[in-house]
Design an enzyme around this catalytic site. Structure first.
Site, PDB file in Angstrom:
ATOM      1  N   ASP A 102       0.856  -1.192   0.000  1.00 42.72           N
ATOM      2  CA  ASP A 102       0.000   0.000   0.000  1.00 42.72           C
ATOM      3  C   ASP A 102       0.888   1.237   0.000  1.00 42.72           C
ATOM      4  O   ASP A 102       2.086   1.158   0.294  1.00 42.72           O
ATOM      5  CB  ASP A 102      -0.951  -0.004   1.203  1.00 42.72           C
ATOM      6  CG  ASP A 102      -2.251   0.748   0.905  1.00 42.72           C
ATOM      7  OD1 ASP A 102      -2.326   1.443  -0.131  1.00 42.72           O
ATOM      8  OD2 ASP A 102      -3.194   0.637   1.709  1.00 42.72           O
ATOM      9  N   ASP A 103       0.291   2.369  -0.363  1.00 40.57           N
ATOM     10  CA  ASP A 103       1.089   3.604  -0.399  1.00 40.57           C
ATOM     11  C   ASP A 103       1.449   4.058   1.010  1.00 40.57           C
ATOM     12  O   ASP A 103       2.561   4.507   1.257  1.00 40.57           O
ATOM     13  CB  ASP A 103       0.378   4.720  -1.193  1.00 40.57           C
ATOM     14  CG  ASP A 103      -1.070   4.939  -0.771  1.00 40.57           C
ATOM     15  OD1 ASP A 103      -1.581   4.235   0.132  1.00 40.57           O
ATOM     16  OD2 ASP A 103      -1.713   5.832  -1.358  1.00 40.57           O
ATOM     17  N   ASP A 106      -1.871   4.672   7.959  1.00 34.20           N
ATOM     18  CA  ASP A 106      -2.177   5.852   8.788  1.00 34.20           C
ATOM     19  C   ASP A 106      -2.679   5.371  10.155  1.00 34.20           C
ATOM     20  O   ASP A 106      -1.889   5.186  11.086  1.00 34.20           O
ATOM     21  CB  ASP A 106      -3.203   6.717   8.043  1.00 34.20           C
ATOM     22  CG  ASP A 106      -3.474   8.042   8.721  1.00 34.20           C
ATOM     23  OD1 ASP A 106      -3.449   8.091   9.960  1.00 34.20           O
ATOM     24  OD2 ASP A 106      -3.730   9.050   8.027  1.00 34.20           O
TER      25      ASP A 106
HETATM   26  O1  LIG Z   1      -4.193   3.150   7.824  1.00 38.68           O
HETATM   27  P1  LIG Z   1      -5.495   3.715   7.422  1.00 38.68           P
HETATM   28  O2  LIG Z   1      -5.996   4.790   8.365  1.00 38.68           O
HETATM   29  O3  LIG Z   1      -6.548   2.671   7.169  1.00 38.68           O
HETATM   30  O4  LIG Z   1      -5.300   4.539   6.050  1.00 38.68           O
HETATM   31  C1  LIG Z   1      -4.493   4.126   4.983  1.00 38.68           C
HETATM   32  C2  LIG Z   1      -5.325   3.847   3.730  1.00 38.68           C
HETATM   33  O5  LIG Z   1      -6.100   4.989   3.369  1.00 38.68           O
HETATM   34  C3  LIG Z   1      -5.854   5.345   2.019  1.00 38.68           C
HETATM   35  O6  LIG Z   1      -6.712   4.686   1.130  1.00 38.68           O
HETATM   36  P2  LIG Z   1      -8.205   5.157   0.803  1.00 38.68           P
HETATM   37  O7  LIG Z   1      -9.167   4.337   1.591  1.00 38.68           O
HETATM   38  O8  LIG Z   1      -8.305   6.644   0.968  1.00 38.68           O
HETATM   39  O9  LIG Z   1      -8.446   4.763  -0.709  1.00 38.68           O
HETATM   40  P3  LIG Z   1      -7.586   5.017  -2.040  1.00 38.68           P
HETATM   41  O10 LIG Z   1      -6.299   4.253  -1.887  1.00 38.68           O
HETATM   42  O11 LIG Z   1      -8.464   4.435  -3.101  1.00 38.68           O
HETATM   43  O12 LIG Z   1      -7.370   6.491  -2.187  1.00 38.68           O
HETATM   44  C4  LIG Z   1      -4.432   4.860   1.786  1.00 38.68           C
HETATM   45  O13 LIG Z   1      -4.185   4.633   0.395  1.00 38.68           O
HETATM   46  C5  LIG Z   1      -4.395   3.576   2.562  1.00 38.68           C
HETATM   47  O14 LIG Z   1      -4.902   2.495   1.803  1.00 38.68           O
HETATM   48  O1  HPA Z   2      -2.097  11.152   4.861  1.00 38.14           O
HETATM   49  C1  HPA Z   2      -2.821  10.608   3.974  1.00 38.14           C
HETATM   50  N1  HPA Z   2      -2.726  10.982   2.655  1.00 38.14           N
HETATM   51  C2  HPA Z   2      -3.492  10.422   1.678  1.00 38.14           C
HETATM   52  N2  HPA Z   2      -4.392   9.464   1.920  1.00 38.14           N
HETATM   53  C3  HPA Z   2      -4.520   9.049   3.204  1.00 38.14           C
HETATM   54  N3  HPA Z   2      -5.345   8.109   3.708  1.00 38.14           N
HETATM   55  C4  HPA Z   2      -5.126   8.071   5.044  1.00 38.14           C
HETATM   56  N4  HPA Z   2      -4.190   8.965   5.408  1.00 38.14           N
HETATM   57  C5  HPA Z   2      -3.773   9.588   4.267  1.00 38.14           C
HETATM   58 MG   LIG Z   3      -5.640   3.169  -0.169  1.00 39.87          MG
END
Ligand SMILES: O=P(O)(O)OC[C@H]1O[C@H](OP(=O)(O)OP(=O)(O)O)[C@H](O)[C@@H]1O
Ligand code: HPA
Ligand SMILES: [Mg+2]
Length: 167
Positions: A102-103, A106
């Protein structure tokens, strides 16, 4: 909407930076898989995990790639993490030999959910915040909990006024 609130700080990541940091993560993961150092497959957590997953797959010469779709946020508002699409069950098993990418982590809610499904997988993110760190096995850069990370796919180049611009 103020695009920083409720976070105090913004950490802006360019395409070049995410490429470099994803490569650094690939370097760290290289040779660490359970089968003679090899990994069986990569699973990207969509959507944010797809860009680093592609870069890591290229570096480690991994051709088998699947996705798990998890939605945890509506913009910057956290919602209950939910699996919208699961990867191939035959490929996954208990997760042994699978690299889940994952990117960022959080709060850790997204990885916690995926970890429950595939407890033997290896979980790697490019960026990590302190709350989520216990959920991630490998990461590259840590930022503080009150920092919002802005990724290049959510940004665009635009003109900014010089400091001594006219008001
Ligand atoms: O540790 P956490 O608090 O769970 O947050 C982290 C996740 O939140 C974001 O995804 P998001 O659900 O926004 O979806 P996306 O990747 O499609 O933008 C990010 O890419 C992680 O997958
Ligand atoms: O810091 C952040 N940046 C982008 N997406 C996210 N989703 C959870 N935390 C983050
Ligand atoms: Mg995500």
């Amino acid at each position: 909407m103020d695009d920083r609130l409720p976070h105090e700080k913004g950490f802006h990541v360019s395409w070049d930076q995410i490429h470099r940091d994803s490569r650094a993560l690939a370097w760290r993961l290289d040779g660490q898989g359970p089968d003679d150092g090899n990994w069986r497959a990569i699973v990207a957590i969509t959507r944010g995990g797809m860009a680093p997953a592609m870069i890591i797959a290229r570096e480690l010469d991994i051709r088998v790639i699947d996705t798990i779709s998890v939605k945890s946020y509506n913009h910057q508002d956290q919602v209950e993490a939910k699996v919208l699409k699961a990867p191939d069950a035959g490929l996954m098993g208990d997760g042994t030999g699978i690299l889940v990418i994952d990117d960022l982590v959080d709060s850790g809610k997204t990885l916690e959910l995926v970890r429950k499904l595939y407890p033997k997988a290896h979980f790697a993110t490019v960026y990590a915040k302190p709350k989520g760190r216990p959920q991630v096995d490998s990461y590259i850069t840590e930022v503080s909990q009150d920092t919002w990370i802005f990724f290049p796919w959510d940004m665009a180049l635009q003109y900014v006024q010089p400091y001594r611009g006219k008001d």
